[in-house]
Design a protein around this motif. Structure first.
Motif, PDB file in Angstrom:
ATOM      1  N   ASN A 155      -3.089  -6.392  16.280  1.00  0.00           N
ATOM      2  CA  ASN A 155      -2.232  -6.356  15.097  1.00  0.00           C
ATOM      3  C   ASN A 155      -1.194  -7.476  15.063  1.00  0.00           C
ATOM      4  N   ALA A 156      -0.894  -8.061  16.208  1.00  0.00           N
ATOM      5  CA  ALA A 156       0.042  -9.189  16.221  1.00  0.00           C
ATOM      6  C   ALA A 156      -0.685 -10.514  16.036  1.00  0.00           C
ATOM      7  N   ALA A 157      -1.985 -10.500  16.277  1.00  0.00           N
ATOM      8  CA  ALA A 157      -2.724 -11.763  16.365  1.00  0.00           C
ATOM      9  C   ALA A 157      -2.879 -12.458  15.009  1.00  0.00           C
ATOM     10  N   GLU A 158      -3.121 -11.686  13.965  1.00  0.00           N
ATOM     11  CA  GLU A 158      -3.381 -12.316  12.667  1.00  0.00           C
ATOM     12  C   GLU A 158      -2.217 -13.211  12.240  1.00  0.00           C
ATOM     13  N   LYS A 159      -1.003 -12.664  12.349  1.00  0.00           N
ATOM     14  CA  LYS A 159       0.186 -13.420  11.954  1.00  0.00           C
ATOM     15  C   LYS A 159       0.340 -14.691  12.792  1.00  0.00           C
ATOM     16  N   ILE A 180     -10.800 -14.119  14.893  1.00  0.00           N
ATOM     17  CA  ILE A 180     -10.272 -15.358  14.325  1.00  0.00           C
ATOM     18  C   ILE A 180     -11.302 -16.080  13.472  1.00  0.00           C
ATOM     19  N   ALA A 181     -12.504 -16.211  13.977  1.00  0.00           N
ATOM     20  CA  ALA A 181     -13.523 -17.053  13.348  1.00  0.00           C
ATOM     21  C   ALA A 181     -13.895 -16.563  11.954  1.00  0.00           C
ATOM     22  N   VAL A 182     -13.971 -15.243  11.768  1.00  0.00           N
ATOM     23  CA  VAL A 182     -14.379 -14.703  10.476  1.00  0.00           C
ATOM     24  C   VAL A 182     -13.398 -15.135   9.384  1.00  0.00           C
ATOM     25  N   ASN A 183     -12.117 -15.153   9.723  1.00  0.00           N
ATOM     26  CA  ASN A 183     -11.109 -15.469   8.709  1.00  0.00           C
ATOM     27  C   ASN A 183     -10.700 -16.944   8.682  1.00  0.00           C
ATOM     28  N   ASN A 184     -11.036 -17.694   9.702  1.00  0.00           N
ATOM     29  CA  ASN A 184     -10.632 -19.096   9.773  1.00  0.00           C
ATOM     30  C   ASN A 184     -11.807 -19.985  10.172  1.00  0.00           C
ATOM     31  N   PRO A 185     -12.614 -20.348   9.183  1.00  0.00           N
ATOM     32  CA  PRO A 185     -13.827 -21.116   9.485  1.00  0.00           C
ATOM     33  C   PRO A 185     -13.557 -22.440  10.211  1.00  0.00           C
ATOM     34  N   GLU A 186     -12.387 -23.035   9.975  1.00  0.00           N
ATOM     35  CA  GLU A 186     -12.132 -24.335  10.610  1.00  0.00           C
ATOM     36  C   GLU A 186     -11.632 -24.211  12.044  1.00  0.00           C
ATOM     37  N   ALA A 187     -11.282 -23.002  12.451  1.00  0.00           N
ATOM     38  CA  ALA A 187     -10.794 -22.832  13.820  1.00  0.00           C
ATOM     39  C   ALA A 187     -11.945 -22.925  14.814  1.00  0.00           C
TER      40      ALA A 187
ATOM     41  N   LYS B  39     -18.041  -8.692   6.096  1.00  0.00           N
ATOM     42  CA  LYS B  39     -16.906  -8.442   6.989  1.00  0.00           C
ATOM     43  C   LYS B  39     -17.124  -9.040   8.375  1.00  0.00           C
ATOM     44  N   MET B  40     -18.381  -9.040   8.831  1.00  0.00           N
ATOM     45  CA  MET B  40     -18.649  -9.448  10.211  1.00  0.00           C
ATOM     46  C   MET B  40     -19.145 -10.877  10.352  1.00  0.00           C
ATOM     47  N   GLY B  41     -19.474 -11.516   9.215  1.00  0.00           N
ATOM     48  CA  GLY B  41     -19.984 -12.871   9.291  1.00  0.00           C
ATOM     49  C   GLY B  41     -21.407 -12.948   9.818  1.00  0.00           C
TER      50      GLY B  41
END
Lengths: 208, 208
Positions: A155-159, A180-187, B39-41
């Motif tokens: 829960n702290a990681a997203e922020k 991380i990867a699902v929400n941040n493709p460039e990471a 959701k899971m990519g």
DNA sequence: TAGATTGTTAATCGATTAACAATC
DNA sequence: TAGATTGTTAATCGATTAACAATC
């Protein structure tokens, strides 16, 4: 050589690197794909295919020069390139990673530790002060770390990830359960999911 | 259903299990393969293929019941089966694993901690005494642990693994750099190689 | 019923293994 | 040179994706 190296090969490279290091330490200077295959539990064919991704370093009738081969793999893996990294979350796990891991041997410099807990901030861990998470922005703008280790709860990681991405820190060694990867493709993310790992052990123990 | 589940599928199961848990916690009761894939990519096709390995739990025109599906995966993974486990090596890493990991949620009971260091033996970690490695034989014969966690250096691991194998402990969660599987074909091993993981991050950071 | 979505088969893609000619 | 072992092509194997009929 210089072509695209498949993900399957990449996953095996660190292990090749380690085994070659051990062979070197034992005083050997050359090895054949067959010999290596027996030591590593792979097929000789696979080893030759893998090593050929980055050019012909073997010699027919002889085998591979261990020194040269290991150096080449180190280069491919970027172990020779200096990379600064910070760690977020100095709890049990973060502390263990800080103390336990040999960062320098992989070209990493651990340049900062951060936590949000009053009681932890200010402590010295492996000769470094634990900084307040409030100083993360300033620290990153000044020191430009290339990567971050996340040892914080989901829960702290997203922020924190959003914050770091904005600061230009886009490489993550992720021990958190945040995807991380699902929400941040460039990471670029390397996940260590201990829970999933223990779950797989449960499977192996349960099934045959 | 009941057939052989491929290794590729097994690797994905813990993640399915987690995502389904989150969906359940958010109050959802059903989900389609398409929704879950977003959701899971993953691809919806892959999800349907994966879930069908263990029987048809979906319903055409409706989707999958989250509760039932998660329970089924828990069963496949053996999370419901009680499994006793001991931990060897209560250094930084062993301590972090002991404190940090939720063993019970995966059906594991951590029943013993062992170390060889005078200064560590006798300490209390997570309500358990650290026992002397000298008492390992006796403890195993009395308590018959099913698995062991190895948080010890490579050079200590070979001896301990041989000892444990003889005592009938043949399942390992292996944080050491010793290659258990190569030398013990009958052992079941789940490796966590943090060094290799960090090495892969180095590769990802270096190459495009 | 009509629409949605699975279960499942077929097509594609990629990775591993086998084979062997090139060559040290 | 003869023997050994690579580099590389071809064959096999397995995993992923696409397609669609079955059916809720």
């Amino acid at each position: 050589m210089g072509g695209i190296i498949s993900n399957s090969v990449i996953k095996r490279l660190p292990r090749y690197y380690r085994f070659l290091g051990e062979l070197k330490a034992s005083g050997m200077t050359k090895i054949s794909s067959r010999e290596l295959s027996e030591k590593m539990g792979l097929t000789a064919s696979q080893i030759r295919q893998d090593l050929n991704c980055f050019g012909g370093f073997g010699q027919q009738g002889y085998g591979y020069n261990i020194d040269i081969l290991q150096e080449e793999i180190a280069y491919i893996l970027g172990l020779d390139k200096p990379k600064s990294i910070i760690l977020i979350g100095v709890g049990n796990l973060g502390r263990a990673v800080t103390m336990h891991m040999n960062f320098e041997s992989k070209g990493f410099h651990l340049i900062g530790l951060f936590d949000s807990k009053e009681s932890i901030v200010g402590q010295i861990v492996k000769n470094q002060p634990v900084r307040s998470i409030d100083s993360l922005d300033e620290f990153c703008r000044e020191n430009m770390p290339k990567a971050a280790i996340l040892c914080i709860p989901k829960n702290a990681a997203e922020k924190i990830v959003n914050q770091l991405m904005k600061l230009g820190v886009k490489n993550f060694w992720n021990f958190s359960h945040y995807d991380i990867a699902v929400n941040n493709p460039e990471a670029k993310v390397e996940n260590v999911h201990l829970g999933d790992s223990l779950t797989r052990l449960s499977y192996k123990m349960t099934n045959k």
